[in-house]
Design an enzyme around this catalytic site. Sequence first.
Site, PDB file in Angstrom:
ATOM      1  N   LYS A  53     -18.166 -59.172  20.597  1.00  0.00           N
ATOM      2  CA  LYS A  53     -18.720 -57.831  20.405  1.00  0.00           C
ATOM      3  C   LYS A  53     -18.261 -57.250  19.068  1.00  0.00           C
ATOM      4  CE  LYS A  53     -18.847 -53.334  22.850  1.00  0.00           C
ATOM      5  NZ  LYS A  53     -18.315 -52.617  24.025  1.00  0.00           N
ATOM      6  N   SER A 100     -21.867 -50.172  26.377  1.00  0.00           N
ATOM      7  CA  SER A 100     -21.988 -50.476  24.966  1.00  0.00           C
ATOM      8  C   SER A 100     -21.982 -51.969  24.640  1.00  0.00           C
ATOM      9  CB  SER A 100     -20.825 -49.807  24.205  1.00  0.00           C
ATOM     10  OG  SER A 100     -19.567 -50.294  24.662  1.00  0.00           O
ATOM     11  N   SER A 137     -18.926 -50.370  30.381  1.00  0.00           N
ATOM     12  CA  SER A 137     -19.519 -50.845  29.126  1.00  0.00           C
ATOM     13  C   SER A 137     -19.951 -52.297  29.174  1.00  0.00           C
ATOM     14  CB  SER A 137     -18.517 -50.656  27.981  1.00  0.00           C
ATOM     15  OG  SER A 137     -18.033 -49.341  27.939  1.00  0.00           O
TER      16      SER A 137
END
Length: 475
Positions: free
Chosen positions: A81, A159, A183
Amino acid sequence: MTADPRFPSLAVLAGRLRSGEVTSVKLVRETLERIAREPGVNAVVEADGAAALRAAAEADRRLRLDPSGAGPLHGVPVTVKRTWRVRGFAHHAPDLAAEAEPGVPATADAVAVARLRAAGAVVLGRTNAPPRAADIDTWHPRYGRTPHPHDAALSPGGSSGGSAAAVAAGHSVLDLGSDVAGSARIPAHLCGLYTLRPTQGAVPVHGHVPGPRGALDTTEMLTAAPLTRSPEDLATVWRVLGGPAAGGGAPGRESRPLAVPAGDCGPLEPAVAARLERAHGLIADAGYRIEAVELPVGVEENWLLCQQLLYAEDALETATVEPPLDMGPVTESSEPVEIAWWSAGMSHRDWLRLHHRRLAVQERWRRFFRRYAALLLPVTALARLPRRDHAVPLLADTTEIGDVEVPVFSLSRWCAPASVAGLPAAVLPLGATGADPAVGLQLVGGHGQEAGLLSLLTAFEAITGPAAARREAGA
């Protein structure tokens, strides 16, 4: 819809590498070519193909010299990520690391990324995430929007939406995401993947942006969270990330019962409720005891505490919305905007009161998990998440569950119990095929009980997960 079975798992790829059937260079090159052929996925938004190919060639050389010394991820291409510090990649505004200058490539990996490399992984690049990882959708002013990998009109969540999209689309075999209030769990639910949010502090988060500012600092509720296409892969990555403390554990019947919430704890889309109810029935039919119980902390009470702790730390998100005109004490029925502004202006004494409440909540859950092996929860209320209008601040945005309008960020409420109490939580994609949306089952366990959760995840996958659905479809 589940993760595409055409894409091999980590275990399969590792076996092919060790047998000599394929090389790491070939795997890396094929993965980079797939990413280039499918730009619409827009999940891997930063890649260094030359560096990855050099690392793959070195992995192949080492495997030839000493096959017995290969780590569990040896030669396997993975992604990370965009919020994690990765050697050779820079952070830019508005995602600056506290210790870094904008646009300056990092000279060292985050601890969690370094553990992946130490196990032999080849890092291809980084996946998309919203600014400061502060959205339930995935978009960024520099890198654009990441759509759902199977329906561009939908969101993969956030996210860690870029992480989930990359793995579901076959652009990575695993991705190192992160989780605060769902997330990683919400994207796993929406994209048909597996993920694990470990016990708070079990995996160092230094090198995550936003994240700890120093060696003695922590960030509220933040954990590393890998996303994979199988429970076996998830267990392998957990043993890599968790270090010596990460245990194994074989699937088996737990002597303690499983728990599900009793009564109505909030709105769920009918499709989600039906799939969860069916999963509970299949698990019970397989011989597991399930008890409907009152939770030690109410969902609404816990959700309010989660928001207060979260907004108190990130004043930037609060600044994107106008303060309420008439704001009194916040309650469980307060809107996110009201809670955010109250939290941003709280005194140190107010924060200590919240912290003491959190400690009391953690103790209630400790007592709860002495009796129950795991708590089965929804991940979120919707099976499909529409893409957001990013001109509307997250805290002011709304969506619909059936005919009920709710704040968009309230879709995280089912993830908040594990976040507030620092508990481990895993997501199992329930069996779905064809055009059906993905739905995840969330398993929450006691502190330090990752091995038990992963054992249950493996056992339940055979009962109600994607493999069971594929067997049923072929019968």
